[in-house]
Design an enzyme around this catalytic site. Structure first.
Site, mmCIF file in Angstrom:
data_model
loop_
_atom_site.group_PDB
_atom_site.id
_atom_site.type_symbol
_atom_site.label_atom_id
_atom_site.label_comp_id
_atom_site.label_asym_id
_atom_site.label_seq_id
_atom_site.Cartn_x
_atom_site.Cartn_y
_atom_site.Cartn_z
ATOM 1 N N LYS A 9 1.102 -0.770 -0.318
ATOM 2 C CA LYS A 9 -0.177 0.018 0.003
ATOM 3 C C LYS A 9 0.984 1.085 -0.195
ATOM 4 O O LYS A 9 1.660 1.532 0.787
ATOM 5 C CB LYS A 9 -0.907 0.436 1.359
ATOM 6 C CG LYS A 9 -1.960 1.185 1.311
ATOM 7 C CD LYS A 9 -3.100 1.001 2.523
ATOM 8 C CE LYS A 9 -3.817 1.843 2.615
ATOM 9 N NZ LYS A 9 -4.772 1.762 4.240
ATOM 10 N N SER A 47 -9.784 1.257 2.835
ATOM 11 C CA SER A 47 -8.870 2.329 1.955
ATOM 12 C C SER A 47 -7.643 1.072 1.488
ATOM 13 O O SER A 47 -7.255 2.057 0.258
ATOM 14 C CB SER A 47 -8.070 3.663 2.716
ATOM 15 O OG SER A 47 -7.308 2.985 3.770
ATOM 16 N N SER A 70 -9.590 -0.634 7.128
ATOM 17 C CA SER A 70 -8.734 -0.951 5.575
ATOM 18 C C SER A 70 -8.035 -1.782 4.826
ATOM 19 O O SER A 70 -7.769 -1.731 4.176
ATOM 20 C CB SER A 70 -8.142 0.364 6.013
ATOM 21 O OG SER A 70 -8.779 1.766 6.159
#
Length: 488
Positions: free
Chosen positions: A85, A160, A184
């Site tokens: 990420k 996310s 997330s």
């Protein structure tokens, strides 16, 4: 590489067996993944899961091949491609947090956890798309735009950490890293038919992660199998002198492998948190999937116990979560330390320049208006989180249950353009207890979703008892085998 070696749905064990048998090299493996990303991620349908491919990935693979020729496997992740990420520091690539403001931010060093992975032989293959600044659940931003769910191209992947989940679901790598402040890691794992772990708070260092919240940020793992997830998790679980929260590692006993033959579901007591199930028509498809999961567990010897204590995830977010209260100070601290060379110095500057993705503007404006140092509500929330930890621990002891279970989302992940709703991941985030999402099945197929929309079942355990949650997840996974690759 021989023609019969396919990277789709392969595991760490598959890769290492192929290397040992001379059927593939690390260089050939990484090239196959890069070619797959180039072919599938940016063409129609445009999944948009990858921000940057590591320009040094092939060289790292060649170095590992040379190492193997002389000394054998470097570690448990030898040659394994990791997708990261883009709010986790990588010194070889920009770390953008999905924001145009940070497109040129290249950290001086890797995050602590990245170094642990590389020491174990992993190859950081690419940085993945995310919801801007990790303050939302749809995986959209000002830098790269919307990531698309590979199981239904009209839907978001969750977030996310949605870019990581889509990339793992699409077989662009084997292990994915995400961060989880509220939902997330587990939200996109649920929405993309994957396993996702938010571990006990403090087991993985946050040193080298662009922060959203001092007290709720956590790093987690997304993978296609619990076994692969666990291998990466054990590597990253380590004390870091620069992150005092990792003192908890000293109280945690690692498990080097998860053997389903040693731990089945039979005889477990699993508590079903009834208040985390929706009652509206929009919730029924998820409830049907969950009912099937519960029946499977009952038939495998689990004692399923209904827990009727009235906890409401939406209310917990509104009254107990500290993420918005801490967001401004956390981001501003980053912008004036590691991000000191950025022209933008505060969240207020970002808001005023009006280049942020419009979907996060309301949350950013609200966060910028809060002052945790002079707000009784913040102190109340801090204390309420401590009370909640005791309440849930007492509840689990009173019912004598091994884990709580519920759908991660009361409804499927939303359509593109909508805001994520009715997610239950806040409970694990507030508690800091281990929470794992495992594929629970699919909604009924439609024209847009030929397999159906994936639904994740979430297991929540006691603090620092990650071992039990991983074993429960492994046993459930092996019993159900709901993981199915998307139809491209």
């Amino acid at each position: 590489m021989t023609n019969n070696f396919c990277v789709e749905e392969i595991t760490i064990s598959d890769v290492h067996n192929a290397i040992a048998e001379g059927r593939i090299t690390c260089r050939e493996l990484i090239k196959a993944y890069i070619d797959r990303i180039d072919k599938l991620d940016s063409n129609f349908p445009k999944y948009n899961s990858i921000i940057t491919i590591n320009p040094n990935a092939m060289k790292l693979a060649e170095d590992l091949d040379a190492y193997y020729a002389e000394s054998g496997f470097k570690g448990p992740l030898h040659g394994i491609p990791i997708l990261v990420k883009d709010n986790i520091y990588t010194k070889e690539m920009p770390t953008t947090a999905g924001s145009v403001y940070l497109k040129d931010f290249i950290p001086e060093k890797n995050a602590f956890l990245i170094e642990k992975l590389m020491d174990a032989g992993a190859i950081i293959l690419a940085k993945t798309n995310m919801h801007e600044l990790a303050i939302g659940g749809e995986t959209n931003n000002s830098l790269k735009g919307q990531t698309i769910n590979p199981y239904d191209h009209t839907r978001t992947p969750g977030g996310s950490s949605g870019g990581t989940a889509v990339a793992i679901a699409m077989n662009f790598g084997i292990i994915g890293l995400g961060t989880d402040t509220v939902n997330s890691v587990r939200s996109p794992a649920s929405g993309c038919n994957l396993v996702g772990l938010r571990p006990s708070y403090g087991l993985i260092s946050k040193n080298g992660v662009i922060p959203s919240s001092f007290n709720q940020d956590n790093v987690g793992v997304i993978a296609r199998t619990v076994e692969d997830l666990n291998i990466a998790f054990q590597v990253m679980t380590a004390y870091d002198e620069h992150d005092p929260n990792t003192e908890k590692v000293h109280d945690y006993v690692k498990i080097d492998e998860v053997d389903n033959s040693e731990f089945t579901l039979q005889g477990l007591r699993i508590g079903v948190l009834k208040s985390f199930f929706g009652q509206s028509d929009i919730n029924m498809s998820v409830n049907e999937v969950m009912h099937n999961c519960l029946e499977i567990m009952k038939n495998s010897g689990v004692e399923v116990i209904e827990v009727h204590e009235d906890y409401d995830a939406v209310e917990l977010q509104k009254t107990t979560s500290v993420d918005l209260y801490e967001f401004k100070d956390a981001l501003n601290k980053f912008l004036n330390t590691d991000g000191k060379d950025m022209k933008i110095k505060t969240l207020a500057d970002m808001i005023d320049s009006n280049l942020l993705y419009e979907g996060i503007m309301p949350s950013c404006i609200q966060a910028n208006s809060l002052d945790r140092n002079n707000d009784e509500n913040y102190l109340y929330r801090v204390n309420r989180r401590l009370e909640l930890k005791k309440e849930i621990t007492d509840l689990m002891n009173r019912y004598e249950i091994d884990a709580l279970v519920y759908p991660h989302q009361k409804r499927p992940v939303v359509k593109v353009g909508e805001s994520q709703a009715e997610r239950n991941g806040i409970l694990g985030s507030l508690l800091g207890f281990p929470a794992m999402v495992v594929p629970g099945g699919f909604t009924n197929p439609t024209a847009e979703a030929p397999l159906g929309v994936p639904i994740g079942i979430e297991f929540l355990g006691r603090e620092l008892d990650d071992k039990s949650i991983i074993r429960i997840g492994k046993a459930f996974e092996q019993l159900t085998r709901f993981r199915t690759k998307p139809q491209q």
